[in-house]
Write a protein that holds these residues in place. Structure first.
Motif, PDB file in Angstrom:
ATOM      1  N   ARG A 186      67.058  70.419  10.440  1.00 14.29           N
ATOM      2  CA  ARG A 186      66.927  71.726   9.792  1.00 14.29           C
ATOM      3  C   ARG A 186      67.691  71.792   8.463  1.00 14.29           C
ATOM      4  O   ARG A 186      67.136  72.185   7.423  1.00 14.29           O
ATOM      5  N   GLY A 192      58.668  69.053  21.294  1.00 16.50           N
ATOM      6  CA  GLY A 192      58.604  70.411  20.774  1.00 16.50           C
ATOM      7  C   GLY A 192      57.345  70.761  20.019  1.00 16.50           C
ATOM      8  O   GLY A 192      57.204  71.900  19.561  1.00 16.50           O
ATOM      9  N   ILE A 193      56.417  69.818  19.863  1.00 12.91           N
ATOM     10  CA  ILE A 193      55.157  70.089  19.164  1.00 12.91           C
ATOM     11  C   ILE A 193      54.014  69.613  20.056  1.00 12.91           C
ATOM     12  O   ILE A 193      53.938  68.431  20.406  1.00 12.91           O
ATOM     13  N   HIS A 220      55.471  76.217  22.462  1.00 10.47           N
ATOM     14  CA  HIS A 220      55.610  75.325  21.326  1.00 10.47           C
ATOM     15  C   HIS A 220      54.471  75.518  20.337  1.00 10.47           C
ATOM     16  O   HIS A 220      53.368  75.949  20.691  1.00 10.47           O
ATOM     17  N   LYS A 221      54.756  75.146  19.107  1.00  9.54           N
ATOM     18  CA  LYS A 221      53.680  75.073  18.131  1.00  9.54           C
ATOM     19  C   LYS A 221      52.774  73.891  18.474  1.00  9.54           C
ATOM     20  O   LYS A 221      53.184  72.948  19.158  1.00  9.54           O
ATOM     21  N   HIS A 272      59.921  72.897  12.743  1.00 14.59           N
ATOM     22  CA  HIS A 272      60.547  72.540  14.017  1.00 14.59           C
ATOM     23  C   HIS A 272      61.767  71.674  13.746  1.00 14.59           C
ATOM     24  O   HIS A 272      61.685  70.641  13.064  1.00 14.59           O
ATOM     25  N   ASP A 273      62.901  72.126  14.249  1.00 16.15           N
ATOM     26  CA  ASP A 273      64.162  71.399  14.060  1.00 16.15           C
ATOM     27  C   ASP A 273      64.198  70.200  14.996  1.00 16.15           C
ATOM     28  O   ASP A 273      64.283  70.363  16.219  1.00 16.15           O
ATOM     29  N   LEU A 274      64.116  69.000  14.444  1.00 14.34           N
ATOM     30  CA  LEU A 274      64.128  67.768  15.231  1.00 14.34           C
ATOM     31  C   LEU A 274      65.104  66.808  14.547  1.00 14.34           C
ATOM     32  O   LEU A 274      64.751  66.073  13.613  1.00 14.34           O
ATOM     33  N   SER A 317      51.119  78.538  15.842  1.00 10.08           N
ATOM     34  CA  SER A 317      51.948  79.037  16.946  1.00 10.08           C
ATOM     35  C   SER A 317      51.050  79.572  18.040  1.00 10.08           C
ATOM     36  O   SER A 317      50.033  80.229  17.774  1.00 10.08           O
ATOM     37  N   ILE A 366      59.097  69.077   9.956  1.00  7.57           N
ATOM     38  CA  ILE A 366      59.581  68.628  11.259  1.00  7.57           C
ATOM     39  C   ILE A 366      60.705  67.627  11.017  1.00  7.57           C
ATOM     40  O   ILE A 366      60.474  66.514  10.525  1.00  7.57           O
TER      41      ILE A 366
END
Length: 551
Positions: free
Chosen positions: A303, A508-509, A256-257, A315-317, A249, A300
């Motif tokens: 969720r 998101g990553i 984003h991570k 990460h919710d994808l 993080s 990833i």
């Protein structure tokens, strides 16, 4: 009627030539086989931790050209779960194609078998070079619709340059022999026009495509593209099963991570860390099955689904593993009255109705009764020659499903392709199988029929023949459903616009991209290996350009 002695002599000459050609090929040790040890190591020799500019997970059809390109400017690590193809004669020569697939259940096989929930056996590459090291070798560029509908703003000059870069190294013009010439002529009699001759472009009509088998029948897979590399910048680790993407993080809120490296396990069960430095990235090229699987195991993905497996959600994808496709194949096979040369896909008929017709002939060792047409050569088994006509469809539109079977990355996920669930796919299959029927009725196919005592000619089929009433849609649709198999062209699971953006970055990553066929919104139309190899080169060039501009 041909005298029996002449008939036997013809067989003897054919098999003597085949045996001699095999001996000649076996003496040829090319540069690739002699020198691959200079940049490949076993995972057991990897240190506990090491840093690179780019880590590529998967040394396959996309991963090899990607690594070769990036190594010209950066320090690159490739992690491949399988071994090397060089030295394995079944992998390296076209005669071993079916043997490799038949042995895919073996622990150390270069192809890993799996069966979809549809009940259709399939396989995926598990060797340096990926599926390009175990496929039928056909090479043809993507159709125009792929570029228009892919969700990517392609630099078409760079696309063309990338194709040419691949083709200079590993693509050849095939020499047509008996079966392929017969199919070529039969397609034209069946009205699959125009005849386009030899071309690497995807064009409607009948054409001869490229092949990654040279004139000696030797395979040149994506692994050969590694010889474009700057070897001082490249490390390839084989028998390395990547289990997790490492992420960190960032310190400021809302950021984003970032992917920082990977954890992989060698064959002795020991874990190793490989880390990226500075502005480096982790690049996933594990294929349409391996890439969504690794994302999920790394937390990833959807969720709720990950939580049901007690996988910590990084990460919710939600679209990881969604929109998964495989191209169905339907075929007929015959035993011809004479021996045929080994040939994999060379001639293709591309119809306006959305079906593609391809052909292959295989010489198979076979234990047969003495009264068959096959003969025994000195110190050799009996041989069965099988000639095949097959149909695949453009698309497909039928959407499959993807789910984990285990939290062990070595276990194949559970996949269902839902072949012909979309009625458009079924209609295209019917059109394709009807075209096969038209080819079989052409005069070009007469020499592949047996003559009975009354002078009549007929095919000797292996497996179900086409239905007699090919005008009946429901009868032909039933044949499509009953005889469906795979042509090993699955794609999707990490689509552009849903999992990655137009530059193949994972939403998101940071510092994580996907470079393989899992990103394809639509099929390239033709056999995908040319497009996947191009993609590896193309993204490598894009990354170098980005770094030069300071992005």
């Amino acid at each position: 009627m041909r005298k029996p002695t002449v008939f036997v002599l013809r067989h003897l000459l054919f098999f003597s030539f085949t045996f001699f050609a095999t001996i000649v090929r076996s003496q040829q040790i090319p540069r690739q086989e002699a020198n691959y040890r200079s940049f490949v190591i076993n995972a057991t020799r990897f240190p506990s931790e090491e840093y690179f500019d780019y880590i590529i997970v998967g040394g396959g059809t996309a991963g090899c050209p990607l690594a070769a390109t990036l190594s010209r400017a950066f320090r690159v690590l490739v992690l491949e779960r399988g071994g090397v193809p060089y030295g394995d004669r079944n992998v390296m020569f076209q005669e071993g194609f079916l043997t490799v697939l038949a042995d895919a259940d073996a622990y150390d096989s270069p192809a890993q078998a799996f069966t979809s929930e549809d009940g259709v056996p399939n396989s995926r590459g598990r060797v340096l070079g990926g599926s390009s090291a175990v496929n039928a070798g056909f090479y043809s560029r993507a159709e125009e619709g792929f570029f228009a509908n892919s969700g990517i703003n392609w630099d078409r000059k760079m696309v063309n340059d990338s194709f040419e870069w691949v083709e200079r190294k590993i693509v050849f013009r095939p020499e047509l022999k008996t079966w392929q010439m017969g199919v070529r002529d039969g397609l034209q009699e069946a009205g699959v026009d125009p005849y386009n001759g030899f071309t690497l472009d995807h064009t409607t009509g009948t054409k001869i495509g490229g092949t990654i088998f040279d004139s000696f029948g030797r395979r040149h897979s994506a692994a050969d593209l590694l010889f474009y590399s700057r070897l001082s910048n490249l490390k390839i680790v084989v028998y390395a099963s990547v289990e997790k993407i490492l992420m960190a993080s960032n310190s400021y809120p809302g950021s984003h991570k970032s992917a920082t490296g990977v954890v992989f396990r060698d064959r002795r069960g020991r874990c190793h860390n490989a880390m990226v430095r500075g502005n480096g990235e982790v690049l996933l090229s594990a294929g349409a099955i391996g890439t969504p699987q690794l994302l999920m195991l790394s937390g990833i993905g959807p969720r709720n689904y990950l939580s049901s497996w007690r996988i910590p959600v990084a990460h919710d994808l939600p679209y990881v593993g969604k929109f998964f496709y495989d191209n169905p194949r339907n075929s007929i096979s015959i035993v011809p009255p004479m021996p045929l040369e080994q040939s994999l896909i060379q001639v293709v008929g591309i119809t306006p109705s959305g079906a593609y017709i391809e052909a292959a002939s295989n010489v198979i060792p076979f234990a047969a009764p003495a009264r068959t047409v096959f003969i025994r050569t000195p110190s050799s088994p009996l041989y069965l020659t099988v000639a095949t006509l097959m149909s695949k469809i453009n698309g497909p539109l039928s959407i499959g499903s993807f789910s984990l079977a285990s939290t062990d990355v070595r276990v194949n996920p559970i996949v269902r392709f839902n072949y012909f669930h979309n009625p458009v796919d079924l209609e295209k299959c019917v059109n394709g199988t009807r075209t096969i029927g038209d080819v079989l009725r052409s005069s070009s196919m007469d020499e592949f029929k047996f003559r009975d005592g009354l002078g009549n000619r007929e095919f000797r089929f292996i497996g179900p023949p086409l239905p007699a009433d090919q005008s009946n849609f429901e009868v032909m649709a039933d044949f499509c459903r009953r005889t469906v198999s795979t042509i090993w062209h699955y794609h999707g699971g990490c689509l552009v616009g849903k999992v990655v953006d137009g530059d193949f970055r994972v939403f998101g990553i940071n510092s994580l991209r996907i470079v393989d066929g899992s990103t394809f919104v639509v099929s390239p139309g033709t056999n995908p290996q040319a497009t996947v190899m191009m993609l590896g080169r193309y993204v490598g060039l894009k990354i170098i350009r980005e770094r030069m501009k300071g992005k």
